[in-house]
Design an enzyme around this catalytic site. Sequence first.
Site, PDB file in Angstrom:
ATOM      1  N   GLN A 282       0.902  -0.994   0.006  1.00  0.00           N
ATOM      2  CA  GLN A 282      -0.001  -0.023   0.171  1.00  0.00           C
ATOM      3  C   GLN A 282       0.864   1.368   0.166  1.00  0.00           C
ATOM      4  O   GLN A 282       1.708   1.371   0.881  1.00  0.00           O
ATOM      5  CB  GLN A 282      -0.746  -0.010   1.335  1.00  0.00           C
ATOM      6  CG  GLN A 282      -1.765   1.154   1.424  1.00  0.00           C
ATOM      7  CD  GLN A 282      -2.878   1.262   2.166  1.00  0.00           C
ATOM      8  OE1 GLN A 282      -2.607   1.217   3.560  1.00  0.00           O
ATOM      9  NE2 GLN A 282      -3.982   0.918   1.720  1.00  0.00           N
TER      10      GLN A 282
ATOM     11  N   HIS B 236       3.772   2.225   2.811  1.00  0.00           N
ATOM     12  CA  HIS B 236       3.092   2.304   3.875  1.00  0.00           C
ATOM     13  C   HIS B 236       2.648   0.929   4.628  1.00  0.00           C
ATOM     14  O   HIS B 236       2.624   0.799   5.674  1.00  0.00           O
ATOM     15  CB  HIS B 236       1.643   3.079   3.781  1.00  0.00           C
ATOM     16  CG  HIS B 236       0.956   3.440   5.218  1.00  0.00           C
ATOM     17  ND1 HIS B 236       1.813   4.361   6.234  1.00  0.00           N
ATOM     18  CD2 HIS B 236      -0.119   3.024   5.436  1.00  0.00           C
ATOM     19  CE1 HIS B 236       0.695   4.137   7.127  1.00  0.00           C
ATOM     20  NE2 HIS B 236      -0.317   3.551   6.742  1.00  0.00           N
TER      21      HIS B 236
HETATM   22  C1  FAD Z   1       3.404   5.945  10.414  1.00  0.00           C
HETATM   23  C2  FAD Z   1       2.074   4.783  10.534  1.00  0.00           C
HETATM   24  C3  FAD Z   1       0.822   4.957  11.025  1.00  0.00           C
HETATM   25  C4  FAD Z   1      -0.232   4.074  11.035  1.00  0.00           C
HETATM   26  N1  FAD Z   1      -1.264   4.460  11.523  1.00  0.00           N
HETATM   27  C5  FAD Z   1      -2.228   3.573  11.592  1.00  0.00           C
HETATM   28  C6  FAD Z   1      -3.536   4.026  11.958  1.00  0.00           C
HETATM   29  O1  FAD Z   1      -3.978   4.990  12.690  1.00  0.00           O
HETATM   30  N2  FAD Z   1      -4.438   2.687  12.253  1.00  0.00           N
HETATM   31  C7  FAD Z   1      -4.189   1.695  11.758  1.00  0.00           C
HETATM   32  O2  FAD Z   1      -5.078   0.628  11.681  1.00  0.00           O
HETATM   33  N3  FAD Z   1      -3.161   1.184  11.346  1.00  0.00           N
HETATM   34  C8  FAD Z   1      -2.206   2.322  11.163  1.00  0.00           C
HETATM   35  N4  FAD Z   1      -0.760   1.944  10.741  1.00  0.00           N
HETATM   36  C9  FAD Z   1      -0.577   0.529  10.406  1.00  0.00           C
HETATM   37  C10 FAD Z   1      -0.286  -0.204  11.755  1.00  0.00           C
HETATM   38  O3  FAD Z   1       0.249   0.757  12.583  1.00  0.00           O
HETATM   39  C11 FAD Z   1       0.432  -1.548  11.723  1.00  0.00           C
HETATM   40  O4  FAD Z   1       0.059  -2.112  10.750  1.00  0.00           O
HETATM   41  C12 FAD Z   1       0.585  -2.302  12.991  1.00  0.00           C
HETATM   42  O5  FAD Z   1       0.980  -1.365  14.185  1.00  0.00           O
HETATM   43  C13 FAD Z   1       1.669  -3.363  12.791  1.00  0.00           C
HETATM   44  O6  FAD Z   1       1.667  -3.824  14.302  1.00  0.00           O
HETATM   45  P1  FAD Z   1       2.127  -5.301  14.682  1.00  0.00           P
HETATM   46  O7  FAD Z   1       1.846  -5.599  15.972  1.00  0.00           O
HETATM   47  O8  FAD Z   1       1.974  -6.461  13.528  1.00  0.00           O
HETATM   48  O9  FAD Z   1       3.500  -4.956  14.495  1.00  0.00           O
HETATM   49  P2  FAD Z   1       4.866  -3.990  15.019  1.00  0.00           P
HETATM   50  O10 FAD Z   1       4.098  -2.940  15.841  1.00  0.00           O
HETATM   51  O11 FAD Z   1       5.721  -3.257  13.880  1.00  0.00           O
HETATM   52  O12 FAD Z   1       5.664  -4.986  15.793  1.00  0.00           O
HETATM   53  C14 FAD Z   1       6.673  -5.831  15.218  1.00  0.00           C
HETATM   54  C15 FAD Z   1       7.583  -6.197  16.463  1.00  0.00           C
HETATM   55  O13 FAD Z   1       8.356  -7.402  16.129  1.00  0.00           O
HETATM   56  C16 FAD Z   1       9.506  -7.464  16.462  1.00  0.00           C
HETATM   57  N5  FAD Z   1      10.490  -7.835  15.635  1.00  0.00           N
HETATM   58  C17 FAD Z   1      10.611  -7.729  14.406  1.00  0.00           C
HETATM   59  N6  FAD Z   1      11.832  -8.592  13.697  1.00  0.00           N
HETATM   60  C18 FAD Z   1      12.070  -9.245  14.847  1.00  0.00           C
HETATM   61  C19 FAD Z   1      13.507 -10.003  14.819  1.00  0.00           C
HETATM   62  N7  FAD Z   1      14.114 -10.265  13.915  1.00  0.00           N
HETATM   63  N8  FAD Z   1      13.753 -10.416  16.093  1.00  0.00           N
HETATM   64  C20 FAD Z   1      12.872  -9.996  17.248  1.00  0.00           C
HETATM   65  N9  FAD Z   1      11.840  -9.098  17.093  1.00  0.00           N
HETATM   66  C21 FAD Z   1      11.434  -8.653  16.003  1.00  0.00           C
HETATM   67  C22 FAD Z   1       9.744  -5.835  16.599  1.00  0.00           C
HETATM   68  O14 FAD Z   1      10.681  -5.534  17.846  1.00  0.00           O
HETATM   69  C23 FAD Z   1       8.376  -5.243  17.270  1.00  0.00           C
HETATM   70  O15 FAD Z   1       8.391  -5.599  18.698  1.00  0.00           O
HETATM   71  C24 FAD Z   1       0.104   2.791  10.522  1.00  0.00           C
HETATM   72  C25 FAD Z   1       1.405   2.486  10.092  1.00  0.00           C
HETATM   73  C26 FAD Z   1       2.458   3.770   9.992  1.00  0.00           C
HETATM   74  C27 FAD Z   1       3.672   3.255   9.395  1.00  0.00           C
END
Ligand code: FAD
Length: 572
Positions: free
Chosen positions: A235, A350
Site C-alpha cells: 500500500q 506504508h
Molecule cells: C506511521 C504509521 C501510522 C499508522 N497508523 C495507523 C492507524 O492509525 N490505524 C491503523 O489501523 N493502522 C495504522 N498503521 C498500520 C499499523 O500501525 C501497523 O500495521 C501495526 O501497528 C503493526 O503492528 P504489529 O503488531 O503487526 O507489528 P509492529 O508494531 O511493527 O511490531 C513488530 C514487533 O516485532 C519485533 N521484531 C521484528 N523483527 C524481529 C526480529 N528479527 N527479532 C525480534 N523481534 C523482531 C519488533 O521489535 C516489534 O516488537 C500505521 C502505520 C504507519 C507506518
Amino acid sequence: MAEVVAHDVLILGTGLAGLRAAVEIARAANGSINIGIVSKLQLMRSHSVCAEGGSAAVMREEEGDSFDLHAWDTNKGADFLADQDVVDRFVRAAPEEIRQLDRWGLPWSRRDDGRVKQRPFGGHGYPRATMAADKTGFMEMQTLYDTLVKFGNFTRYDEVFVTSIVSDGGRFLGLTAIDLPGGRFLAMRAKALLIATGGIGTLYGFTTYSQTVTGDGQAMAYRAGLALEDPEFLQFHPTGLVPSGILMTEGCRGEGGYLKNKDGERFMERYAREAMELAPRDIVSRSMMTEILEGRGFAGPNGLDYVHLDLTHLGANRIHKALPLVREVCMKYRGIDPVLEPIPVRPVAHYSMGGVETDIDGKTEMAGVWAGGEVMCSSLHGANRLGCNSTSECLVWGTITGREVFKYLQSGPATPDLPESRVDAEEKRIFSDLLGKVGKENPYAIRQELRTVMDRCFGVFRTAKAMGEGLEKIRALKERFGNISIQDKGRVYNTNLKNVLELENLLDLAEVMGVAALAREESRGAHSHRDFPKRDDDNWLKHTLVRHSADGPRLDYKPVRITRWKPVERKY
Ligand SMILES: Cc1cc2nc3c(=O)[nH]c(=O)nc-3n(C[C@H](O)[C@H](O)[C@H](O)COP(=O)(O)OP(=O)(O)OC[C@H]3O[C@@H](n4cnc5c(N)ncnc54)[C@H](O)[C@@H]3O)c2cc1C
C-alpha cells in the site's frame, strides 16, 4: 555455545498484535502458562506506537453504522480480493476490542455527550475510526502493556534479534536469536510460537515506516517453508510528508483536510466525485501521482514532486485538539505550521497487505505456529487495506491467536527438542561465515540501491518493463550481498551485523514481491499495472502464494472465498 531458554509459548514481536495475544494468553492461563515475549527493540519502541489515525469498529448501530456496511466497505476497498468470511469475523469482533481497551483504561477521544468519538476515514461509508487524538497506537500499546504487567508470568527479551525459525519440516522446534547487548547466542525452545513481527515498509526509500521494520518475520517464515500470500500488494499511503516520508495521518482528511494541486484545485473531484479526499488509498494515491505526472504538482527535492494537503480552513482549535502530533511533526521536521500553510505530500510506501499465509484463526501450515498483525495474511485486506483496519486487525487476531494458542497448550503438547546441531549451524553461519566475510561490497550501499530500485520499479504505477528490470537488479544485489564485509567484527551490540541480517531479509522479500508482481497481469487495488490497466476477474480473482525453493521463489495460487458479494466495478 548457545544459551538455552525454554517457555511454553514464544511471542515473537511486541507490537499491538504480540501484546494483545500475550494479554489474552496470560489472562486465560491465570499464571499456568510461561510466556516469553521477544523484541529486537525495547518493547515500547515497536512500530505500533506510531499508529496515529485510529482503529475501525462499528460502535453506533443505532446511529446508522452496521456490520454489513463495514464488511462491504472492506471488501470493496480490497478490490474484492479479501476472503469474505474473514472480513465478517473481523467486523463483528472489532467493537469488543475497543470496549475492552476502554475498560482497561485507554483514554479514547470523547464526544461532548461522553461517548467514544469516531471520525471519518478513507473508503469507510461511516465515521468509524476510533481514536485517541492522533496518538492512537501509542495509547493502545501503553494500555496493553500496563494490563499485561497486571497478569504477569511473562519474561521480556528486549533487544533480542531472532535469526531463524527452526522446524522439522512440519512442526515448530524453536528459535535462534542474538542477545544484542551481550552478544550471546540463544536457543529458544517452546511448544508454540506466535509470529507478530509487523510489516516490510523499509524495502522502500520513501516510506512511513520506522527504520526497524524490515520484514524479518516474513523472511524467516518463508525460509522455514511457509508460504507468503499476496506479496505484490504494497500500500502507498497518499500523504507522506516531503521529503522525509513521515506520515500525515488520513485523520487529516478525516477531519476535513483538502488535497490541492498547484492550481489550487481540489483535484479529487476528477477521480472520486463523491468520496473526494476520502476515497480508498489506492485511488487517492493514483490520483495524486496522475496530477504530478501530468504537471499539476509542485517540484520537490530529489524528484519528490508533491501536491498540497491543506488544513488551514480547519482552524487552530480543531487542529490542536484532533491533530496535535501532525502539527508538531510539520513544525519540527519541515518548519511549517499547518494552521497557517498547506503541507507538501506525495504517496509513500506504508503497508503490506500480503504476509505469512494463515487460516481464519491465524494458524500457519507449521504445527505449533500462528501469525498475527501485519505479518499475517489471513486475506482480510485483499488488494488494498482500508485505513484503521490494521490496528483493529492486530487487536482482533491478537485475541483470536492468543485463545488458539491457549487451547493448543491445554491439549498438553510436549516441548520439542531443538537439535544442538541446528543451533550450532546457525551460530556458525552468523558469527563465522557472515561476520568473517572480507568482500568488497558495502552492505549499506546495497541497502540504498535496493530502496531506489523498489521506489522506481514497484511504485504506485508499474509496468512489465520496469518490474522486469527491477527484478534483475534485485537478483544482482543478492549476488553482491555474497561479497560483503562487515566492519564491526565484535559480538557485543553489533549493529553492523544486525543491519546485514535485516538486509538479507529485505533482499529475499524484494525478490518475492518482484516475482509475484511481474506475474500478476492485471490492475487490482494497490497493484496498478500500466500494461494491464483493468481488473481481470476471469483470470486473476485469486490469491498469490510464494514458496521458497532452491531455484528461487515458486509461485502458486488459491481461490478467493466469496461468500456474499460478487465483485463489481468500484466507484466512489
Ligand atoms: C506511521 C504509521 C501510522 C499508522 N497508523 C495507523 C492507524 O492509525 N490505524 C491503523 O489501523 N493502522 C495504522 N498503521 C498500520 C499499523 O500501525 C501497523 O500495521 C501495526 O501497528 C503493526 O503492528 P504489529 O503488531 O503487526 O507489528 P509492529 O508494531 O511493527 O511490531 C513488530 C514487533 O516485532 C519485533 N521484531 C521484528 N523483527 C524481529 C526480529 N528479527 N527479532 C525480534 N523481534 C523482531 C519488533 O521489535 C516489534 O516488537 C500505521 C502505520 C504507519 C507506518
